[in-house]
Design a protein around this motif. Sequence first.
Motif, PDB file in Angstrom:
ATOM      1  N   PRO A 113       8.214   6.278  -3.740  1.00  0.00           N
ATOM      2  CA  PRO A 113       7.101   5.440  -4.200  1.00  0.00           C
ATOM      3  C   PRO A 113       7.588   4.482  -5.280  1.00  0.00           C
ATOM      4  O   PRO A 113       8.442   4.821  -6.093  1.00  0.00           O
ATOM      5  CB  PRO A 113       6.102   6.457  -4.778  1.00  0.00           C
ATOM      6  CG  PRO A 113       6.488   7.763  -4.177  1.00  0.00           C
ATOM      7  CD  PRO A 113       7.973   7.704  -3.973  1.00  0.00           C
ATOM      8  N   SER A 114       7.053   3.281  -5.282  1.00  0.00           N
ATOM      9  CA  SER A 114       7.411   2.284  -6.283  1.00  0.00           C
ATOM     10  C   SER A 114       6.492   2.405  -7.490  1.00  0.00           C
ATOM     11  O   SER A 114       5.303   2.712  -7.356  1.00  0.00           O
ATOM     12  CB  SER A 114       7.290   0.877  -5.690  1.00  0.00           C
ATOM     13  OG  SER A 114       7.291  -0.104  -6.698  1.00  0.00           O
ATOM     14  N   ALA A 115       7.036   2.144  -8.663  1.00  0.00           N
ATOM     15  CA  ALA A 115       6.213   2.134  -9.876  1.00  0.00           C
ATOM     16  C   ALA A 115       5.176   1.021  -9.803  1.00  0.00           C
ATOM     17  O   ALA A 115       4.194   1.026 -10.546  1.00  0.00           O
ATOM     18  CB  ALA A 115       7.099   1.946 -11.101  1.00  0.00           C
ATOM     19  N   ARG A 142       0.817  -1.215   0.000  1.00  0.00           N
ATOM     20  CA  ARG A 142       0.000   0.000   0.000  1.00  0.00           C
ATOM     21  C   ARG A 142       0.851   1.265   0.000  1.00  0.00           C
ATOM     22  O   ARG A 142       0.339   2.371  -0.134  1.00  0.00           O
ATOM     23  CB  ARG A 142      -0.939   0.009   1.208  1.00  0.00           C
ATOM     24  CG  ARG A 142      -0.227   0.022   2.540  1.00  0.00           C
ATOM     25  CD  ARG A 142      -1.202   0.157   3.698  1.00  0.00           C
ATOM     26  NE  ARG A 142      -0.541   0.085   4.987  1.00  0.00           N
ATOM     27  CZ  ARG A 142       0.124   1.090   5.534  1.00  0.00           C
ATOM     28  NH1 ARG A 142       0.241   2.234   4.888  1.00  0.00           N
ATOM     29  NH2 ARG A 142       0.694   0.939   6.717  1.00  0.00           N
ATOM     30  N   GLY A 143       2.162   1.127   0.156  1.00  0.00           N
ATOM     31  CA  GLY A 143       3.045   2.294   0.170  1.00  0.00           C
ATOM     32  C   GLY A 143       3.106   2.937   1.544  1.00  0.00           C
ATOM     33  O   GLY A 143       2.400   2.538   2.479  1.00  0.00           O
ATOM     34  N   LEU A 144       3.971   3.931   1.672  1.00  0.00           N
ATOM     35  CA  LEU A 144       4.153   4.636   2.946  1.00  0.00           C
ATOM     36  C   LEU A 144       3.403   5.957   2.929  1.00  0.00           C
ATOM     37  O   LEU A 144       3.533   6.741   1.982  1.00  0.00           O
ATOM     38  CB  LEU A 144       5.639   4.916   3.188  1.00  0.00           C
ATOM     39  CG  LEU A 144       6.553   3.723   3.465  1.00  0.00           C
ATOM     40  CD1 LEU A 144       8.013   4.189   3.513  1.00  0.00           C
ATOM     41  CD2 LEU A 144       6.170   3.035   4.762  1.00  0.00           C
ATOM     42  N   ARG A 145       2.610   6.184   3.978  1.00  0.00           N
ATOM     43  CA  ARG A 145       2.033   7.514   4.142  1.00  0.00           C
ATOM     44  C   ARG A 145       3.152   8.472   4.549  1.00  0.00           C
ATOM     45  O   ARG A 145       4.218   8.049   4.974  1.00  0.00           O
ATOM     46  CB  ARG A 145       0.925   7.480   5.195  1.00  0.00           C
ATOM     47  CG  ARG A 145      -0.304   6.695   4.746  1.00  0.00           C
ATOM     48  CD  ARG A 145      -1.466   6.905   5.704  1.00  0.00           C
ATOM     49  NE  ARG A 145      -1.350   6.066   6.881  1.00  0.00           N
ATOM     50  CZ  ARG A 145      -1.858   4.845   6.990  1.00  0.00           C
ATOM     51  NH1 ARG A 145      -2.505   4.304   5.966  1.00  0.00           N
ATOM     52  NH2 ARG A 145      -1.717   4.153   8.096  1.00  0.00           N
ATOM     53  N   GLN A 146       2.882   9.764   4.429  1.00  0.00           N
ATOM     54  CA  GLN A 146       3.931  10.766   4.666  1.00  0.00           C
ATOM     55  C   GLN A 146       4.530  10.619   6.068  1.00  0.00           C
ATOM     56  O   GLN A 146       5.750  10.678   6.239  1.00  0.00           O
ATOM     57  CB  GLN A 146       3.354  12.169   4.469  1.00  0.00           C
ATOM     58  CG  GLN A 146       4.417  13.252   4.475  1.00  0.00           C
ATOM     59  CD  GLN A 146       3.861  14.607   4.108  1.00  0.00           C
ATOM     60  OE1 GLN A 146       2.651  14.784   4.030  1.00  0.00           O
ATOM     61  NE2 GLN A 146       4.727  15.556   3.859  1.00  0.00           N
ATOM     62  N   ARG A 147       3.680  10.403   7.065  1.00  0.00           N
ATOM     63  CA  ARG A 147       4.169  10.260   8.444  1.00  0.00           C
ATOM     64  C   ARG A 147       5.032   9.004   8.582  1.00  0.00           C
ATOM     65  O   ARG A 147       6.076   9.023   9.237  1.00  0.00           O
ATOM     66  CB  ARG A 147       2.975  10.195   9.404  1.00  0.00           C
ATOM     67  CG  ARG A 147       3.341   9.974  10.856  1.00  0.00           C
ATOM     68  CD  ARG A 147       2.093   9.970  11.733  1.00  0.00           C
ATOM     69  NE  ARG A 147       1.098   9.007  11.284  1.00  0.00           N
ATOM     70  CZ  ARG A 147       1.142   7.699  11.571  1.00  0.00           C
ATOM     71  NH1 ARG A 147       2.139   7.198  12.269  1.00  0.00           N
ATOM     72  NH2 ARG A 147       0.192   6.894  11.141  1.00  0.00           N
ATOM     73  N   GLU A 148       4.611   7.909   7.937  1.00  0.00           N
ATOM     74  CA  GLU A 148       5.373   6.658   7.997  1.00  0.00           C
ATOM     75  C   GLU A 148       6.714   6.804   7.290  1.00  0.00           C
ATOM     76  O   GLU A 148       7.728   6.276   7.758  1.00  0.00           O
ATOM     77  CB  GLU A 148       4.564   5.531   7.364  1.00  0.00           C
ATOM     78  CG  GLU A 148       3.304   5.170   8.127  1.00  0.00           C
ATOM     79  CD  GLU A 148       2.393   4.240   7.352  1.00  0.00           C
ATOM     80  OE1 GLU A 148       1.666   3.464   7.997  1.00  0.00           O
ATOM     81  OE2 GLU A 148       2.405   4.299   6.104  1.00  0.00           O
ATOM     82  N   ARG A 149       6.704   7.521   6.187  1.00  0.00           N
ATOM     83  CA  ARG A 149       7.967   7.723   5.458  1.00  0.00           C
ATOM     84  C   ARG A 149       8.943   8.538   6.289  1.00  0.00           C
ATOM     85  O   ARG A 149      10.135   8.230   6.341  1.00  0.00           O
ATOM     86  CB  ARG A 149       7.686   8.403   4.118  1.00  0.00           C
ATOM     87  CG  ARG A 149       8.941   8.651   3.312  1.00  0.00           C
ATOM     88  CD  ARG A 149       8.622   9.129   1.928  1.00  0.00           C
ATOM     89  NE  ARG A 149       9.815   9.547   1.221  1.00  0.00           N
ATOM     90  CZ  ARG A 149       9.854   9.861  -0.044  1.00  0.00           C
ATOM     91  NH1 ARG A 149       8.750   9.804  -0.780  1.00  0.00           N
ATOM     92  NH2 ARG A 149      10.969  10.243  -0.631  1.00  0.00           N
TER      93      ARG A 149
END
Length: 199
Positions: free
Chosen positions: A156-158, A108-115
């Motif tokens: 972010p991943s493609a 699902r990718g990283l939210r800004q806070r998680e990143r």
Amino acid sequence: DHNVSRTGRLADAFVTLARGRSGRRWNRPIGMESILRGAQGRITAYRRVRLHYTHRSAVVGYAAEGVIQVLAELMDNAANFSANGTDVNVYAQEEDSGVTVTVEDSGRGLRQRERRAAEDYVDRPRTLATLPGLRMGLAVVGALADKYGLQVSFRPSARGGTGVVVLIPPHLVTAYEVPLPPRLQREREEELAREEERA
């Protein structure tokens, strides 16, 4: 063998965060294929990892174990935070600035806070005493990146998830030479010795 490798990775994580030294050391450069496969073999979901590489570079022996450990932690994270049955893709590529290894998942990718939290783990090395929670993976990555001068960045991943790029700097990269069999190695050393005597 796989269970032993997984247990060894956990033990090395504790040793790293305790500022100790791994018992596994290499005296010679380790080829990139062995680096990637070594990391893959230390995670539970190793069958989901797809390796992509075309070059013949190697990592110098004293840093090889650290690089393997960093990549194993990142592969494990990618597998754990993406759907079971999806692939984790790992790409190694030579650059002027060293070798980049990218670990991509389709989670699902990283939210800004998680990143920001992930970047903080990597940018500010921690020890067992300063670890804020029970998760050690990114703390191990941060400690080893600091020790060997690796650069780790998130994007972010493609494929829809997260990509983590590890830059292995040039001073840790060398050409990979296939080791000679012992008999040929002795003959080569004897020939070099004769040449030195003639000189």
